[in-house]
Design a protein around this motif. Structure first.
Motif, PDB file in Angstrom:
ATOM      1  N   LYS A 137      37.873  30.359  37.430  1.00 56.44           N
ATOM      2  CA  LYS A 137      37.700  29.905  36.057  1.00 56.44           C
ATOM      3  C   LYS A 137      38.726  30.640  35.198  1.00 56.44           C
ATOM      4  O   LYS A 137      38.788  31.866  35.205  1.00 56.44           O
ATOM      5  N   GLY A 138      39.541  29.863  34.478  1.00 56.81           N
ATOM      6  CA  GLY A 138      40.550  30.457  33.613  1.00 56.81           C
ATOM      7  C   GLY A 138      39.905  31.214  32.459  1.00 56.81           C
ATOM      8  O   GLY A 138      38.701  31.107  32.226  1.00 56.81           O
ATOM      9  N   PRO A 139      40.685  32.017  31.719  1.00 56.29           N
ATOM     10  CA  PRO A 139      42.126  32.174  31.860  1.00 56.29           C
ATOM     11  C   PRO A 139      42.507  33.051  33.048  1.00 56.29           C
ATOM     12  O   PRO A 139      41.651  33.708  33.643  1.00 56.29           O
ATOM     13  N   CYS A 140      43.794  33.073  33.358  1.00 52.70           N
ATOM     14  CA  CYS A 140      44.289  33.807  34.520  1.00 52.70           C
ATOM     15  C   CYS A 140      44.137  35.310  34.319  1.00 52.70           C
ATOM     16  O   CYS A 140      44.527  35.861  33.287  1.00 52.70           O
ATOM     17  N   SER A 141      43.540  35.966  35.287  1.00 53.39           N
ATOM     18  CA  SER A 141      43.395  37.421  35.270  1.00 53.39           C
ATOM     19  C   SER A 141      43.293  37.909  36.710  1.00 53.39           C
ATOM     20  O   SER A 141      43.202  37.108  37.643  1.00 53.39           O
ATOM     21  N   PHE A 142      43.313  39.222  36.883  1.00 52.82           N
ATOM     22  CA  PHE A 142      43.337  39.799  38.223  1.00 52.82           C
ATOM     23  C   PHE A 142      42.115  39.396  39.028  1.00 52.82           C
ATOM     24  O   PHE A 142      42.227  38.879  40.144  1.00 52.82           O
ATOM     25  N   PHE A 143      40.923  39.619  38.479  1.00 55.24           N
ATOM     26  CA  PHE A 143      39.699  39.334  39.220  1.00 55.24           C
ATOM     27  C   PHE A 143      39.285  37.867  39.139  1.00 55.24           C
ATOM     28  O   PHE A 143      38.278  37.492  39.737  1.00 55.24           O
ATOM     29  N   ALA A 144      40.045  37.059  38.417  1.00 56.60           N
ATOM     30  CA  ALA A 144      39.784  35.620  38.445  1.00 56.60           C
ATOM     31  C   ALA A 144      40.236  35.017  39.775  1.00 56.60           C
ATOM     32  O   ALA A 144      39.698  33.990  40.206  1.00 56.60           O
ATOM     33  N   VAL A 145      41.208  35.650  40.433  1.00 60.23           N
ATOM     34  CA  VAL A 145      41.726  35.125  41.705  1.00 60.23           C
ATOM     35  C   VAL A 145      41.556  36.111  42.864  1.00 60.23           C
ATOM     36  O   VAL A 145      41.458  35.699  44.021  1.00 60.23           O
ATOM     37  N   PHE A 146      41.515  37.436  42.585  1.00 56.70           N
ATOM     38  CA  PHE A 146      41.407  38.441  43.647  1.00 56.70           C
ATOM     39  C   PHE A 146      40.008  39.051  43.635  1.00 56.70           C
ATOM     40  O   PHE A 146      39.489  39.427  42.586  1.00 56.70           O
ATOM     41  N   HIS A 147      39.417  39.185  44.820  1.00 56.80           N
ATOM     42  CA  HIS A 147      38.086  39.769  44.955  1.00 56.80           C
ATOM     43  C   HIS A 147      38.199  41.301  44.917  1.00 56.80           C
ATOM     44  O   HIS A 147      39.205  41.867  45.365  1.00 56.80           O
ATOM     45  N   PRO A 148      37.176  41.992  44.397  1.00 51.71           N
ATOM     46  CA  PRO A 148      37.206  43.459  44.387  1.00 51.71           C
ATOM     47  C   PRO A 148      37.360  44.086  45.776  1.00 51.71           C
ATOM     48  O   PRO A 148      37.755  45.250  45.887  1.00 51.71           O
ATOM     49  N   ARG A 149      37.044  43.311  46.838  1.00 58.59           N
ATOM     50  CA  ARG A 149      37.258  43.846  48.194  1.00 58.59           C
ATOM     51  C   ARG A 149      38.731  44.186  48.431  1.00 58.59           C
ATOM     52  O   ARG A 149      39.038  45.099  49.208  1.00 58.59           O
ATOM     53  N   PHE A 150      39.613  43.452  47.799  1.00 61.25           N
ATOM     54  CA  PHE A 150      41.052  43.745  47.913  1.00 61.25           C
ATOM     55  C   PHE A 150      41.358  45.117  47.322  1.00 61.25           C
ATOM     56  O   PHE A 150      42.101  45.920  47.918  1.00 61.25           O
ATOM     57  N   VAL A 151      40.768  45.424  46.177  1.00 56.56           N
ATOM     58  CA  VAL A 151      40.971  46.734  45.551  1.00 56.56           C
ATOM     59  C   VAL A 151      40.323  47.830  46.385  1.00 56.56           C
ATOM     60  O   VAL A 151      40.855  48.935  46.512  1.00 56.56           O
ATOM     61  N   LEU A 152      39.150  47.525  46.981  1.00 60.69           N
ATOM     62  CA  LEU A 152      38.488  48.497  47.853  1.00 60.69           C
ATOM     63  C   LEU A 152      39.377  48.846  49.043  1.00 60.69           C
ATOM     64  O   LEU A 152      39.519  50.022  49.413  1.00 60.69           O
TER      65      LEU A 152
END
Length: 335
Positions: free
Chosen positions: A152-167
């Motif tokens: 769901k827009g607008p475009c942001s980091f966690f709009a497309v990437f899951h927190p598992r990536f940051v983990l």
């Protein structure tokens, strides 16, 4: 809508400051490289380039935040934009690590440093660094578990990437890098203490000045101070973001995305603005180069205004203008 607009304005200001500050540092470092041809300066230049690319990358997000929510950015385009943002941020962090290792190597192996860290090795390190950075940034595009299922827009980091990536980045990259920084700095402090004791022993023995002196120079240890400040700012900027992301993974009911995206992510990105400010304040060579650049611009502006005044029939003729320009140049040099 109002919060999205204010966030977009904040992003625009931050991106502009990051690009401007790092461009100035890059110009100063390029001038120093032309004069000194130092390998460590190439790493400093790469840090400025990485931070500038991050500023350019986040400037692409400004239009998404300021545009109408009825026309959100497509998920594929948003993923590509965030991949470039992540790659640039990773390049900045990895360059700080490379600078720390370079200073550690210069102090740990002073006699072999220039044999190990030559131009070819520095170029290979920088090329490998950017390759790893882009692999990190574009990793979520190839691994579905790191992607958000719903967009769901607008475009942001966690709009497309899951927190598992940051983990994953935290466990594999961020926290091991912090431990490595601590090891480097503790070992450098130990070497500095031994170095001071050797100098005192040499002076107490009455040896001639410079005889049997350790091959390390005070500038090596002063450069470590700058690296320590860089590492400190990096840690303070990014640690809250990574820790809160880990909490979000552990607590699915906790809705921490607004805090992560509006505040903590911006705090981490702001580290790319702190890096050039740290070099401008702490690094004597760059500070002196800035002074020379400012002096050159001041002389050029004064000469231009005086010549323009003379051409427009001002009170001073061409000869008086030339004499006044010479007087300004001499007074600036004497100052």
């Amino acid at each position: 809508m109002e919060s999205s607009f204010s966030f977009g304005v904040t992003l625009a200001i931050l991106a502009s400051l990051i690009i401007a500050a790092n461009a100035l540092v890059a110009m100063a470092v390029l001038s120093l490289i032309h004069k000194n041809d130092g390998v460590s300066l190439c790493f400093t230049l790469n840090l400025a380039v990485a931070d500038t690319s991050l500023g350019l990358a986040i400037s692409g997000l400004v239009t998404d935040q300021l545009s109408s929510p009825a026309r959100p950015t497509q998920k594929t385009l948003c993923s590509l934009r965030m991949a470039f943002v992540t790659s640039s941020a990773a390049a900045s962090v990895l360059t700080v690590m490379l600078i720390a290792f370079d200073r550690y190597l210069a102090i740990k192996q002073p006699l072999r440093y220039f044999q190990i860290m030559n131009g070819l090795m520095a170029g290979a390190c920088i090329a490998g660094l950017w390759l790893v950075s882009y692999l990190i940034g574009f990793l979520p595009l190839g691994v579905r578990v790191f992607q958000q299922t719903a967009y769901k827009g607008p475009c942001s980091f966690f709009a497309v990437f899951h927190p598992r990536f940051v983990l994953t980045l935290s466990c594999v990259g961020f926290f091991p890098a912090l431990l490595l920084f601590v090891f480097f700095y503790c070992d450098i402090l130990k070497i500095a203490s031994t170095h001071s004791q050797q100098i005192r022993k040499t002076e107490n023995a009455g040896a001639p000045a410079g005889a049997h002196r350790p091959p390390r120079t005070p500038s090596d240890f002063k450069a470590v101070r700058t690296v320590a400040v860089l590492i400190g700012s990096f840690t303070l900027s990014w640690t809250p973001f990574f820790i809160t992301s880990i909490v979000q993974v552990a607590c699915q009911e906790c809705h921490l995305y607004p805090v992560l995206e509006r505040y903590l992510w911006l705090l981490g990105v702001g580290n790319s603005l702190l890096n050039p400010l740290i070099y401008a304040y702490w690094q004597k060579e760059i500070r002196q180069q800035f002074s020379q650049m400012a002096l050159g611009m001041k002389k050029g502006l004064a000469a231009f205004l005086l010549l323009l005044s003379a051409r427009d029939g001002g009170p001073q003729g061409p000869r008086e203008s030339a004499r006044h320009i010479t007087t300004i140049s001499h007074s600036e040099l004497d100052g």
